[in-house]
Design an enzyme around this catalytic site. Structure first.
Site, short mmCIF file in Angstrom:
data_model
loop_
_atom_site.label_atom_id
_atom_site.label_comp_id
_atom_site.label_asym_id
_atom_site.label_seq_id
_atom_site.Cartn_x
_atom_site.Cartn_y
_atom_site.Cartn_z
N GLU A 136 0.38 -22.35 23.21
CA GLU A 136 0.10 -23.61 22.50
C GLU A 136 -1.25 -23.64 21.78
OE1 GLU A 136 0.67 -26.61 25.51
OE2 GLU A 136 2.79 -26.15 25.72
N GLU B 172 11.16 -21.98 27.96
CA GLU B 172 11.04 -23.18 28.79
C GLU B 172 12.15 -24.16 28.41
OE1 GLU B 172 7.06 -24.78 28.78
OE2 GLU B 172 6.15 -22.80 28.61
C1 GLA Z 1 4.19 -26.56 28.80
C2 GLA Z 1 3.65 -25.37 29.57
C3 GLA Z 1 4.30 -25.17 30.89
C4 GLA Z 1 4.57 -26.46 31.60
C5 GLA Z 1 5.37 -27.35 30.70
C6 GLA Z 1 5.78 -28.64 31.33
O1 GLA Z 1 5.25 -26.31 28.05
O2 GLA Z 1 3.73 -24.17 28.84
O3 GLA Z 1 3.46 -24.38 31.68
O4 GLA Z 1 3.38 -27.06 31.99
O5 GLA Z 1 4.56 -27.64 29.60
O6 GLA Z 1 5.69 -28.73 32.67
#
Ligand code: GLA
Length: 385
Positions: free
Chosen positions: A166, A272
């Site tokens: 990010e 994710e």
């Molecule tokens: C982001 C992070 C993860 C996690 C998610 C939500 O996407 O990369 O490590 O914290 O948020 O839990």
């Protein structure tokens, strides 16, 4: 028959996870796969994140689901800087150790999340013992030390790493964080150089972010990969978080994004994945700094978790269309990982609304496989036949 007590899930009844089978329609052909990992074999790896509280209890029902359904696991929090090394010289090895041995015992691939991220990184990381902000060189040295230690401890076991998380904004500009405030605009490049030098040569190094279908961010990621490759800076893949909702992003924008990323030659990992069934009012993505809302009857319509059959169908439809696009790109996609095993573990129970009862994954909060899981298994099994 193996019966797992539901004490963790808070329900009185007993239910079986390991022996749970899919419906007759999926099983009509006996040679047809019945689990996610069988259905996706030869297409891409399929995984879930695993939390410390699961690994502490070898009888934890979520672990039985993991071994049955998934062929890779990601550490949810245990390797983040703040969890692993909360204070100078204080390290928490227990959960990462359990994570790698659980994967080894069950022949599962493990994924390291995350080397460098502005969130969940404690302030001491950026300061010297007197509390003064570090110089660029000192912070780079600290980053290198972290990568070196993780390589020494887990280098043989963890071969895929989210190196930077990010660091790019939606409009394509660099996110302003302590890392690039101190290091400068080449923070991402320096992070990848450190990872390439410290992690094993066969480790897969990923740049991971949310909202990758947004044009600005997507274009910057493509340009960054091409630039790094042209200058010999190792970057092996792109982590598309995949925190999506029922209507966004559009299938077209996902398709376009996968095509654009595939053209760079980088390997694509959906890192994710979840579908926010209840939705988000203001935006989509996973900006963990966003302001939290409070649960109310409008944004939390099923507080007791009793979702109507309509929810099963809608979620199955959405997962089917999303996996349709991902399967189309299975030559470039190497992995799809869900963020959580069951709805009970999902961060979407607390984001962006605190304390709601969400329904985002393929396995419900009691550990039952949803119709969406059956639909995805069927789709993947039949895909390309
Ligand atoms: C982001 C992070 C993860 C996690 C998610 C939500 O996407 O990369 O490590 O914290 O948020 O839990």
């Amino acid at each position: 028959m193996k019966i797992h007590k539901t004490r963790f899930f808070g329900y009185a009844a007993l239910f079986s996870i390991a022996t749970m089978t899919l419906s007759n329609s999926v099983r009509a052909d006996e040679s047809m796969p019945t689990t996610l990992k069988e259905a996706f074999a030869g297409k891409f790896m399929i995984g879930a994140t695993v939390n410390g509280w699961m690994l502490r209890d070898s009888e934890h029902p979520s672990l039985a689901i993991v071994t049955e359904q998934f062929d890779c696991i990601t550490t949810a929090n245990a390797l983040k800087w703040g969890s692993f090394n909360p204070k100078p010289n204080e390290y928490r090895f227990q959960t990462p150790d359990r994570f790698v041995s659980f994967a080894k015992d069950n022949d599962i691939t493990n994924i390291g999340h995350v080397l460098f991220w502005h969130s969940q990184t404690p302030n001491w990381v950026y300061e010297d013992a007197e509390g003064n902000t570090l110089t660029r060189e000192a912070l780079l040295a600290r980053m290198r030390q972290r990568a070196r230690l993780l390589a020494k401890l887990y280098g043989d076991d963890i071969k895929i790493w989210d190196v930077v998380n990010e660091a790019i904004e939606e409009d394509g500009s660099l996110r302003k964080t302590k890392f690039n405030e101190i290091i400068g605009d080449d923070f991402i490049e320096q992070a990848f150089k450190i990872a390439a030098e410290e992690l094993p040569a066969d480790a897969v190094l990923l740049y991971n972010d949310y909202g990758m279908t947004k044009e600005g961010r997507r274009n910057t990621v493509v340009a960054m990969i091409n630039d790094f490759k042209s200058r010999g800076i190792r970057i092996d893949g792109i982590g598309v978080q995949g925190h999506w909702s029922m209507h966004r992003p559009t299938l077209e924008s996902i398709d376009e994004t996968m095509t654009a990323f595939a053209e760079t030659g980088a390997s694509i990992h959906v890192t994710e994945f979840d579908v926010d069934y209840l939705g988000r009012d203001a935006y989509f993505g996973a900006n963990v700094d966003a302001q939290m809302l409070k649960a109310n009857s409008k944004n939390n319509p099923y507080p007791d978790g009793n979702y109507p059959p309509k929810a099963d169908k809608e979620l199955a439809d959405r997962y089917e269309e999303l996996f349709g696009v991902l399967l189309k790109h299975s030559n470039s996609i190497d992995r799809v990982t869900f963020w959580g095993v069951t709805d009970r573990d999902s961060w979407l129970n607390n984001f962006p609304v605190r304390g709601r009862t969400n329904y985002p994954l393929l396995i419900d909060r009691k550990g039952n496989y949803k119709p969406a899981l059956e639909r995805v298994v069927k789709l993947a099994s039949e895909y390309g036949k």
